[in-house]
Each structure stands twice: as C-alpha cells, then as structure tokens.
Design an enzyme around this catalytic site. Structure first.
Site, PDB file in Angstrom:
ATOM      1  N   SER A   9    -106.880 -26.783 -17.304  1.00  0.00           N
ATOM      2  CA  SER A   9    -107.237 -27.978 -17.638  1.00  0.00           C
ATOM      3  C   SER A   9    -106.917 -28.799 -16.596  1.00  0.00           C
ATOM      4  CB  SER A   9    -106.777 -28.375 -18.493  1.00  0.00           C
ATOM      5  OG  SER A   9    -106.774 -29.804 -19.290  1.00  0.00           O
ATOM      6  N   ASP A  36    -111.104 -32.119 -20.385  1.00  0.00           N
ATOM      7  CA  ASP A  36    -110.594 -32.981 -21.506  1.00  0.00           C
ATOM      8  C   ASP A  36    -110.631 -34.213 -21.933  1.00  0.00           C
ATOM      9  OD1 ASP A  36    -109.528 -30.337 -23.210  1.00  0.00           O
ATOM     10  OD2 ASP A  36    -108.623 -30.006 -21.574  1.00  0.00           O
ATOM     11  N   MET A  38    -111.175 -37.155 -23.890  1.00  0.00           N
ATOM     12  CA  MET A  38    -110.514 -37.838 -25.658  1.00  0.00           C
ATOM     13  C   MET A  38    -110.549 -39.372 -25.337  1.00  0.00           C
ATOM     14  SD  MET A  38    -106.602 -36.435 -25.086  1.00  0.00           S
ATOM     15  CE  MET A  38    -106.846 -33.945 -24.839  1.00  0.00           C
ATOM     16  N   HIS A  67    -114.706 -30.183 -23.257  1.00  0.00           N
ATOM     17  CA  HIS A  67    -114.001 -30.224 -24.018  1.00  0.00           C
ATOM     18  C   HIS A  67    -114.508 -31.608 -24.709  1.00  0.00           C
ATOM     19  CE1 HIS A  67    -109.856 -29.465 -26.575  1.00  0.00           C
ATOM     20  NE2 HIS A  67    -111.822 -29.780 -27.915  1.00  0.00           N
ATOM     21  N   MET A  69    -113.790 -34.099 -27.048  1.00  0.00           N
ATOM     22  CA  MET A  69    -112.954 -34.674 -28.326  1.00  0.00           C
ATOM     23  C   MET A  69    -113.058 -36.351 -28.770  1.00  0.00           C
ATOM     24  SD  MET A  69    -108.965 -32.773 -27.412  1.00  0.00           S
ATOM     25  CE  MET A  69    -109.679 -33.006 -25.506  1.00  0.00           C
TER      26      MET A  69
HETATM   27  C1  DX5 Z   1    -105.581 -30.714 -25.358  1.00  0.00           C
HETATM   28  C2  DX5 Z   1    -106.503 -29.991 -24.599  1.00  0.00           C
HETATM   29  C3  DX5 Z   1    -105.703 -28.800 -23.874  1.00  0.00           C
HETATM   30  C4  DX5 Z   1    -104.918 -28.827 -23.366  1.00  0.00           C
HETATM   31  C5  DX5 Z   1    -104.225 -28.232 -22.529  1.00  0.00           C
HETATM   32  O1  DX5 Z   1    -105.794 -31.183 -26.231  1.00  0.00           O
HETATM   33  O2  DX5 Z   1    -108.147 -30.000 -25.195  1.00  0.00           O
HETATM   34  O3  DX5 Z   1    -106.667 -28.574 -22.795  1.00  0.00           O
HETATM   35  O4  DX5 Z   1    -104.428 -29.967 -22.548  1.00  0.00           O
HETATM   36  O5  DX5 Z   1    -103.213 -27.731 -22.437  1.00  0.00           O
HETATM   37  P1  DX5 Z   1    -101.641 -27.274 -22.164  1.00  0.00           P
HETATM   38  O6  DX5 Z   1    -102.204 -26.021 -21.498  1.00  0.00           O
HETATM   39  O7  DX5 Z   1    -100.278 -27.614 -21.795  1.00  0.00           O
HETATM   40  O8  DX5 Z   1    -101.312 -26.918 -23.627  1.00  0.00           O
HETATM   41 ZN    ZN Z   2    -109.207 -28.688 -24.165  1.00  0.00          ZN
END
Ligand code: DX5
Ligand code: ZN
Length: 216
Positions: A9, A36, A38, A67, A69
């Site tokens: 990630s 990711d 957000m 991903h 969010m």
């Molecule tokens: C969480 C994200 C992740 C996350 C993974 O909200 O979707 O992809 O950051 O990170 P680690 O491996 O550090 O938990």
């Molecule tokens: Zn993620």
C-alpha cells in the site's frame, strides 16, 4: 490472475520520494500497487487523490489496485480509470446501488471489487458475488495504516470461499490491514489470494526482502 499476490500500500510510502518508492516496487517481487483513497467522510482520515494517481500512472509498471474509501464513489470511478486504475474496489457500506456501480466499473474496462468493513457480514455479498472480480475483506477498520489485525478475518475468509464456490464465482479474496510476517502465510493457507501490506513493507529495513518473505 494468479494467486499468492502481494500488494504493497502506497499509503505508507515516502511521499517526498514517491517516484523512488514506486520504482523500488517495480523492481521488487510485489505484484500489485495498492492505492488507498480516503475522503475524510467515509473514513476519519484524508489520504490523496488524482495528483498522486498521476504519478502512479506515470511510473508504476504493475497492476494498479485502487481501494476507494469514499462516499459516493460513482462520482469518481471514470476519473480513476482514466488515471490508470486496473481494478477499483468500492465499499459495500458506501454503495446504495452496488450492482450498478460494479457493472459500471467493468463496462469501463476495469476489474471491480467489493470491500467489507470488519463488522459487515459476508452474507451481504450473496447476490453480488457472481458479478465481482474480487472481494476485499478489511482486517482493520479502514482509515489508517499500521493498525492491529482483527482475528475474526479468518472466519470471514472461510465464509467468502464457501460463497465463491457455491456460486461458481471467479472472485479473488484480498485482505487489507495489519498484514505482517506473523499472519501472511496463515492468511494464504486460509484462502486469501492477495495480501495488502503497508506498514510491514515500508517500515522494514529492506522493503524488497520483506515482500519476498511475505510470499513464503
Ligand atoms: C486501511 C487501508 C490499508 C492499510 C494497510 O485503511 O485500506 O490499505 O493502510 O496498511 P497496514 O498494512 O499498515 O495495516
Ligand atoms: Zn486498502
């Protein structure tokens, strides 16, 4: 798509040296780039958007797994695909018309995944499992990297596998959150196909070596 994949990630990358970190992943045994996104509304944190996607698009030489969010993901799907997303996963909890959203992603030529928060039961996927390319099970509450893995995820992997088999689905199972050397091989053995790893990779002395170890 082959299984036992590692998707580092970029949330945990060094944004002052993003191109360097992307090139490191290009040269490593990493399989996918996990992005990711957000919005500070669906999750209590803001990460990044299209300027970072543009850098990923310019330099990443591997499959780009986005991903989302965010609330109202439909508003941004086309733009993420225009910025090089190969797969887009949307949260079950953020989509009022999930079937429409999944088919829109696929009609635009990308793969489509559905994400479940830790508290959302797998059975909610019964009527969409045949349509999706991937199920992403959150093993932490989304919003932050570096959180502790939630053990109930193993039960959800087993339930997702059963659902996939009973529907002749070809969906992959991806696990996201708290993945590290203590749980990676157990997760693959339990039926996971793709493991996301942020903190474990980028806080390691050698991220390349960590990626190799996570696959063993
Ligand atoms: C969480 C994200 C992740 C996350 C993974 O909200 O979707 O992809 O950051 O990170 P680690 O491996 O550090 O938990
Ligand atoms: Zn993620």
């Amino acid at each position: 798509m082959k299984t036992k994949l590692i998707a580092p990630s970029l949330l945990s990358a060094d944004f002052g040296n993003l191109q360097r970190d992307i090139e490191m992943l290009n040269e490593s045994q990493a399989d996918w780039f996990h992005i990711d996104v957000m919005d500070g509304r669906f999750v209590p944190n803001i990460s990044f958007g299209f300027p970072v996607m543009k850098t990923v698009q310019q330099h990443a030489k591997k499959f780009v797994d986005v991903h989302l969010m965010i609330v109202e993901p439909d508003k941004y799907i086309d733009e993420f695909i225009n910025h090089g997303a190969d797969l887009i996963s949307v949260h079950y909890e953020a989509c009022t018309h999930l079937h429409r959203t999944i088919h829109h992603i696929q009609n635009r030529g990308a793969k489509a995944g559905v994400v479940l928060n830790p508290s959302t039961p797998v059975l909610m996927l019964e009527d969409i499992i045949a349509d999706v390319d991937l199920v992403l099970l959150m093993s932490v509450n989304p919003g932050f990297g570096g959180q502790k893995f939630i053990e109930n995820t193993y039960k959800k992997i087993a339930e997702t596998k059963d659902l996939i088999l009973s529907n002749n689905s070809t969906a992959l199972i991806e696990i996201d959150g708290g993945v590290n050397l203590d749980n990676a091989s157990k997760l693959f053995d339990a039926g996971a196909d793709v493991l996301v790893a942020g903190n474990a990779v980028f806080s390691a002395e050698s991220p390349e070596r960590m990626i190799e170890l996570l696959k063993i």
